[in-house]
Enzyme design. Structure first.
Site, mmCIF file in Angstrom:
data_model
loop_
_atom_site.group_PDB
_atom_site.id
_atom_site.type_symbol
_atom_site.label_atom_id
_atom_site.label_comp_id
_atom_site.label_asym_id
_atom_site.label_seq_id
_atom_site.Cartn_x
_atom_site.Cartn_y
_atom_site.Cartn_z
ATOM 1 N N GLU A 1 0.118 -1.315 5.583
ATOM 2 C CA GLU A 1 1.188 -0.910 6.505
ATOM 3 C C GLU A 1 1.044 0.555 6.882
ATOM 4 O OE1 GLU A 1 5.347 0.517 7.589
ATOM 5 O OE2 GLU A 1 3.980 1.265 6.067
ATOM 6 N N ASP B 1 0.829 -1.214 0.000
ATOM 7 C CA ASP B 1 0.000 0.000 0.000
ATOM 8 C C ASP B 1 0.857 1.255 0.000
ATOM 9 O OD1 ASP B 1 0.829 -0.618 2.688
ATOM 10 O OD2 ASP B 1 -0.603 0.861 3.427
HETATM 11 ZN ZN LIG Z 1 6.982 2.028 4.068
#
Ligand SMILES: [Zn+2]
Length: 415
Positions: free
Chosen positions: A179, A84
């Site tokens: 993340e 992401d």
């Molecule tokens: Zn990163």
């Protein structure tokens, strides 16, 4: 490893064109379905390289195994990167451009004249003379965080499967969603992954290795005041709004806050206040590199609250401390070889290793405490979460070589 033809740049340019922005407000997992578009492409490319077990699971994780090609007993190493990009800046229609053989100076981005990558803000550019720098056109982020890491791991796998002379143990590949919204490892299946330890490829300058993160707690103060009709309140009201502001007022001015600290200093940082006459909830994040540092800051918070409450004898203030994450160095220090071998791999790639610490947490800090010790290796990312993000081709190639050396070093040490 000179002589290997790298696919890292073409991979990188392909991955950044796929929008994988995650979302803070979503209630699904992964937070955005589009992250799986990149996951599917990575699985397809891994399968085309002959990695038969590569797959995308229901949560959006990519798992894959590069089988061992040695008769030695070698620990199972995982290489990890996130798919992401930050919710802060759009990652839709990324138009990467390459500045070939950078000769110094500021880099103006063609799509928006107000966006200029300035040497003054990016001293790391001084180490990039002669390198090919990849940027956006200035209208989006680049997503080098962490698509540089994805491309590097993919290129390293490609080189290893096409060069059986490079001996290595079993390698596990893990690509995670979400993340950037703090949920990168929520649904990771550590047992299924079956690795002894991991390396995230998500760091900044070439040569960097991060083996330390903040230790983090959250503190919540629940204040109960005393309410009465304001027209008849003399000697009665103890206003929770005023109690909360009294506590905030007593916080240190010149130390102990994000705006007054750097390097290895921690802080006590108010992040939210909900208040009415009768009650207030005041939230803090507490950060330090050591547990003692956290305890000190929490003791300070208790003392400040106690002092403030003296003027409000009929009110109460409860403080609840919750652990958020811990400094991964505590875990990594028990397994020094993990860091040592990474430093040696960086050296073999022709770089000077530099150990640094992160003023924040990483998926690696959470993985480390889930039983998978996990330092962070450079990926070449710079100015992340901004339209001025950049990465150099040569740094990505050095990261690929670091991965290959690292796998080879563990094999050399096998029995
Ligand atoms: Zn990163």
């Amino acid at each position: 490893m000179p002589g290997y033809s790298h696919t890292v740049t073409e991979r990188f340019l392909r991955y950044v064109r796929i929008d994988t922005q995650s979302s803070h407000t979503s209630t699904t997992y992964p937070s955005t379905e589009k992250q799986k578009d990149l996951g599917r492409l990575l699985v397809k490319e891994l399968q085309e390289m002959g990695i038969a077990d590569a797959h995308l699971d229901e949560f959006g994780y990519v798992y894959a195994t590069v089988p061992s090609n040695t008769t030695k007993m070698v620990p199972v190493i995982c290489f990890c990167a996130h798919m992401d990009t930050s919710p802060d800046v759009t990652g839709k229609d990324v138009k990467p451009q390459i500045v070939p053989s950078y000769q110094g100076g500021d880099i103006a981005l063609p799509g928006d004249p107000s966006q200029v990558i300035r040497v003054a803000d990016n001293p790391a550019l001084k180490d990039q003379i002669g390198h090919d720098i990849i940027t956006t056109d200035g209208t989006t982020l680049l997503g080098a965080d962490n698509k540089a890491g994805l491309a590097e791991i993919m290129d390293a796998v490609h080189i290893m499967v096409t060069h059986p002379d490079i001996k290595h143990g079993t390698l596990k590949i893990l690509f995670t969603p979400d993340e950037e919204v703090g949920h990168g490892v929520d649904h990771v299946d550590i047992k299924k992954l079956g690795a002894d330890f991991a390396y995230t490829m998500d760091g900044e300058s070439a040569g960097n290795l991060e083996d330390e993160t903040f230790a983090a707690d959250k503190a919540t103060l629940t204040i109960r005041g005393v309410s009465a009709h304001p027209g008849f309140a003399k000697g009665k009201i103890e206003n929770a709004i005023k109690i909360a502001s009294r506590i905030i007022e007593r916080l240190p001015r010149d130390t102990c806050s994000p705006e007054t600290t750097e390097d290895r200093q921690g802080f006590l940082h108010p992040t939210d206040l909900q208040a009415t006459l009768e009650s207030a909830t005041l939230s803090f994040i507490v950060r330090d590199f050591s547990e003692e540092g956290l305890r000190e800051k929490e003791a300070l918070l208790h003392a400040i609250a106690k002092g403030a409450m003296r003027d409000f004898p009929h009110s109460t203030c409860e403080i609840r401390i919750e652990e958020q994450y811990r400094n991964m160095k505590v875990v990594l220090d028990r397994h020094p070889q993990i860091t040592e071998n990474a430093l040696e791999a960086i050296r073999r790639a022709g770089l000077t290793p530099k150990r640094t610490s992160i003023r924040g947490g990483t998926d690696g800090s959470r993985l480390s405490f889930m039983g998978l010790p996990c330092p962070n290796i450079f990926a070449g990312e710079h100015a992340f979460h901004s339209r001025l993000e950049w990465v150099s081709v040569q740094d990505m190639e050095k990261a690929v070589e670091t991965i290959i050396h690292l796998a080879a070093i563990w094999e050399e040490q096998g029995q």
